[in-house]
Write a protein that holds these residues in place. Structure first.
Motif, PDB file in Angstrom:
ATOM      1  N   VAL A 193       1.420   8.008   6.018  1.00  0.00           N
ATOM      2  CA  VAL A 193       1.987   7.635   4.721  1.00  0.00           C
ATOM      3  C   VAL A 193       1.747   6.155   4.431  1.00  0.00           C
ATOM      4  N   THR A 194       1.925   5.298   5.444  1.00  0.00           N
ATOM      5  CA  THR A 194       1.709   3.867   5.252  1.00  0.00           C
ATOM      6  C   THR A 194       0.259   3.578   4.902  1.00  0.00           C
ATOM      7  N   ASP A 195      -0.683   4.269   5.544  1.00  0.00           N
ATOM      8  CA  ASP A 195      -2.108   4.089   5.216  1.00  0.00           C
ATOM      9  C   ASP A 195      -2.363   4.444   3.752  1.00  0.00           C
ATOM     10  N   TRP A 196      -1.717   5.521   3.296  1.00  0.00           N
ATOM     11  CA  TRP A 196      -1.877   5.923   1.887  1.00  0.00           C
ATOM     12  C   TRP A 196      -1.286   4.857   0.968  1.00  0.00           C
ATOM     13  N   VAL A 197      -0.125   4.335   1.305  1.00  0.00           N
ATOM     14  CA  VAL A 197       0.521   3.296   0.493  1.00  0.00           C
ATOM     15  C   VAL A 197      -0.351   2.050   0.430  1.00  0.00           C
ATOM     16  N   LEU A 198      -0.891   1.649   1.573  1.00  0.00           N
ATOM     17  CA  LEU A 198      -1.755   0.458   1.606  1.00  0.00           C
ATOM     18  C   LEU A 198      -2.964   0.616   0.682  1.00  0.00           C
ATOM     19  N   ARG A 199      -3.665   1.740   0.834  1.00  0.00           N
ATOM     20  CA  ARG A 199      -4.862   1.962   0.004  1.00  0.00           C
ATOM     21  C   ARG A 199      -4.512   2.011  -1.479  1.00  0.00           C
ATOM     22  N   THR A 200      -3.437   2.723  -1.802  1.00  0.00           N
ATOM     23  CA  THR A 200      -3.058   2.885  -3.209  1.00  0.00           C
ATOM     24  C   THR A 200      -2.593   1.571  -3.816  1.00  0.00           C
ATOM     25  N   ALA A 201      -1.778   0.817  -3.095  1.00  0.00           N
ATOM     26  CA  ALA A 201      -1.263  -0.454  -3.613  1.00  0.00           C
ATOM     27  C   ALA A 201      -2.392  -1.455  -3.825  1.00  0.00           C
ATOM     28  N   CYS A 202      -3.313  -1.533  -2.851  1.00  0.00           N
ATOM     29  CA  CYS A 202      -4.445  -2.454  -2.983  1.00  0.00           C
ATOM     30  C   CYS A 202      -5.326  -2.061  -4.162  1.00  0.00           C
ATOM     31  N   SER A 203      -5.565  -0.773  -4.313  1.00  0.00           N
ATOM     32  CA  SER A 203      -6.409  -0.284  -5.413  1.00  0.00           C
ATOM     33  C   SER A 203      -5.758  -0.555  -6.767  1.00  0.00           C
TER      34      SER A 203
END
Length: 309
Positions: A186-196
């Motif tokens: 979930v954290t990996d998904w949050v990181l990618r989405t927030a950066c994008s």
């Protein structure tokens, strides 16, 4: 060796047992204790407290000091217990629940506990589907600079579009993510989405902002935080200086060398680190000189009465 440690554990526990009590090893590190003559719940908790206490004392084997922690699940025989198998099942359920709250404690089995565990398991399954079916989304809370009243950054807040309960805040399901072993994914998904999202926003508006993302201390144990951050930045093209990672105090106070190395590597990448809820835990200003942080996020409870007390 492991066998020596197991024997030492038994040697400490056996003297605590009554004449009719039985101790058996069920698996590699799991034991069952059967008390046959019990006058009340106090007899059980008194024995468990004694067992946990003697196991907390360091063991010395082959010149080395070993520390052992233990958890216990307690089940009671009665009208609703059909037999030994069901009794063991109840105790195992209570043990599993006790481990979720850390080592050194115990939990009693109850119908409410069984319902709670069943609900948690159902929630874990739903969260698996939520990740694969893109039911998560991020909301962004602006961070305003007091002097200029300008928005300088945003905090990424995880939300879940639950198919039955509607929009849920992170506090409603974050513990289930932790206990279900989904925190890294979930954290990996949050990181990618927030950066994008931030990169796209800055390209559209021409404004420079930073985004902060909460990183669980479990991520340092179960996953590779540095790789996760690198991959998110490379995949989205976001500058490292625009990413802020929020971590709880205990992460910075860890004496675990891999954690310290990971924190140093993150700073070398150019990513900013922030202590989340500062003041709610150790509340020490002195250690701020020793940790690689750029910002502290002061917990509301620490300053709530600053103008009245």
């Amino acid at each position: 060796t492991a066998d020596q440690l197991l024997k030492a554990v038994v040697d400490r526990v056996l003297p605590l047992l009554g004449r009719g009590d039985l101790l058996a090893r069920l698996s590699a590190d799991e034991f069952a204790l059967l008390q046959s003559e019990v006058l009340g719940s106090h007899d059980v908790t008194s024995l468990i407290d004694s067992v946990l206490s003697v196991l907390a004392i360091p063991f010395r084997l082959e010149g080395q000091e070993l520390f052992v922690t233990a958890s216990a699940g307690i089940a009671w025989t009665g009208e609703n217990v059909a037999g030994a198998d069901e009794l063991m099942s109840h105790a195992s359920l209570a043990l599993r629940n006790a481990k979720q709250f850390g080592s050194g404690g115990y939990r009693w089995y109850s119908i409410l506990l069984a319902e709670e565990v069943e609900w948690t398991l159902r929630l874990h399954n739903q969260l698996q589907h939520a990740l694969s079916e893109e039911q998560f989304e991020l909301h962004y809370q602006p961070v305003v600079e007091a002097s200029s009243r300008e928005i300088v950054g945003v905090e990424a807040l995880l939300r879940w579009h639950h198919p039955e309960q509607g929009l849920l805040c992170a506090r409603d399901f974050i513990q289930a993510i932790e206990t279900g072993g989904l925190m890294v994914e979930v954290t990996d998904w949050v990181l990618r989405t927030a950066c994008s999202d931030l990169n796209r926003f800055m390209e559209q508006t021409g404004r420079m902002l930073w985004v902060s993302v909460n990183i669980s201390s479990n991520h340092f144990v179960r996953g590779d935080v540095v790789s996760s951050v690198k991959e998110a930045l490379e995949a989205t093209g976001l500058a490292p200086s625009c990413l802020n990672l929020e971590l709880v105090e205990s992460t910075f106070l860890s004496f675990d060398e891999p954690v310290r190395m990971a924190l140093d590597e993150l700073r070398k990448l150019g990513v900013d680190l922030m202590i989340d809820d500062f003041g709610a835990g150790f509340s020490s200003l002195n250690y701020l000189k020793q940790v690689p942080v750029s910002r502290i996020k002061i917990d509301r409870s620490f300053i709530r009465e600053v103008v009245s007390d």
